[in-house]
Motif scaffolding. Structure first.
Motif, short mmCIF file in Angstrom:
data_model
loop_
_atom_site.label_atom_id
_atom_site.label_comp_id
_atom_site.label_asym_id
_atom_site.label_seq_id
_atom_site.Cartn_x
_atom_site.Cartn_y
_atom_site.Cartn_z
N THR A 19 0.91 -1.12 -0.09
CA THR A 19 -0.15 -0.03 -0.02
C THR A 19 1.09 1.17 -0.06
O THR A 19 0.36 2.28 0.54
N GLY A 20 1.97 1.11 -0.61
CA GLY A 20 2.88 2.29 -0.57
C GLY A 20 3.95 2.46 0.95
O GLY A 20 4.14 3.41 1.32
N THR A 29 -4.20 8.23 -3.12
CA THR A 29 -4.29 9.73 -3.23
C THR A 29 -3.17 9.83 -2.13
O THR A 29 -3.45 10.99 -1.19
N THR A 30 -2.12 9.30 -1.91
CA THR A 30 -1.23 9.55 -0.64
C THR A 30 -0.69 11.16 -0.69
O THR A 30 -0.70 11.50 0.31
N SER A 76 4.24 8.03 -3.53
CA SER A 76 3.80 6.51 -3.73
C SER A 76 3.91 6.21 -5.15
O SER A 76 3.75 6.88 -6.00
N ARG A 77 4.75 5.13 -5.19
CA ARG A 77 5.24 4.59 -6.53
C ARG A 77 3.83 4.24 -7.45
O ARG A 77 3.62 4.69 -8.62
N TYR A 134 -15.36 -1.60 0.66
CA TYR A 134 -16.15 -0.81 1.41
C TYR A 134 -15.48 0.30 2.17
O TYR A 134 -15.45 1.75 1.96
N PHE A 135 -14.14 -0.03 2.99
CA PHE A 135 -13.39 1.02 3.38
C PHE A 135 -12.58 2.15 2.54
O PHE A 135 -12.14 3.02 2.82
N ASN A 136 -12.56 1.47 1.10
CA ASN A 136 -12.00 2.34 0.04
C ASN A 136 -12.99 3.31 -0.47
O ASN A 136 -12.45 3.96 -1.61
#
Length: 246
Positions: A28-29, A177-178, A199-200, A238-240
């Motif tokens: 996740t980065g 959207t880091t 983030s890559r 859902y959480f995303n």
């Protein structure tokens, strides 16, 4: 989870303004975030020269955070999770599970197994060989993951690993959207002076995150298995804030 307390030599009373508790969630980065940790810690090297960041022991761990809370408590035997977490800014990152699982597949299967074929994949496609396409291998791989025969914490649903329902996070940010959300982390921890490497996957440098690759991989996955994918990663979607189209 790791915690980090920035060292403030001239103003030790400000220590608690710089305390972060980070839930490390693979694919996740997290590499970029940990490089940022290293920069805050005083490493001035260019980000591309900072390696080995996944050995986070030097930053402390959750047990030390508990010890800190007990050392400040009137009764060390009655320290709650909220007592421990209160001084920290608590953050974790999630990612679209469809691209995250591709990232895990390419990293842990294609690059780290002989011919890019794990034995469990042959259960679903016995004709797989090293000459098979990556998309064909992925179809067998994802079927094994959602049916529980291929296991690795890189493929585990994120909400489950991060204990989202049990831990009082201040922010659960999205890898995609880091750069935008790291600004809020910096504002809440007084670390804006330390540039974040980015983030890559967010910037598109990592091919595992591209829409084109996701399309070619999931085109080989049957509709029946895709239903299981959506079910298996239901709460990650859902959480995303991602909903499956009806």
């Amino acid at each position: 989870k790791q915690w980090y307390q920035r060292r403030v030599r001239d103003h030790p009373e400000e220590l608690e303004d710089h305390m972060i508790l980070y839930s490390s969630n693979p694919k996740t980065g997290s590499t970029s975030f940990k490089k940022w940790y290293t920069r805050i810690q005083g490493d001035t090297r260019p980000y591309e020269e900072i390696t080995g960041v996944h050995n986070m022991g030097k930053y402390g761990n959750i047990n030390e955070a508990w010890d800190l809370a007990r050392s400040k408590a009137a009764d060390p035997d009655y320290v709650t999770l909220n007592d421990m977490a209160k001084p920290f800014y608590k953050v974790g990152f999630m990612r679209n599970p469809l691209t995250r699982i591709i990232s895990g597949f390419r990293d842990k299967i294609l690059r780290r197994t002989q011919e890019g074929v794990k034995s469990g994949m042959l259960e679903y496609n016995p004709n797989l060989t090293g000459e098979s396409s990556d998309a064909e291998k992925f179809a067998a791989f994802i079927e094994g993951v959602v049916k529980g025969t291929i296991k690795n914490f890189h493929f585990t649903p994120q909400w489950q690993k991060m204990k989202i329902c049990d831990f009082p996070y201040d922010m659960i940010a999205q890898t995609e959207t880091t750069t935008q959300q790291i600004k809020e982390v910096q504002a809440n921890t007084n670390t804006a002076e330390f540039e974040f490497p980015g983030s890559r996957s967010e910037m598109g440098f990592d091919s595992v995150a591209t829409v084109k690759l996701a399309h070619s991989f999931y085109d080989k996955v049957s509709p029946e298995i895709m239903k299981l994918v959506y079910q298996y990663y239901k709460w990650d979607f859902y959480f995303n804030g991602i909903c499956q189209a009806k």
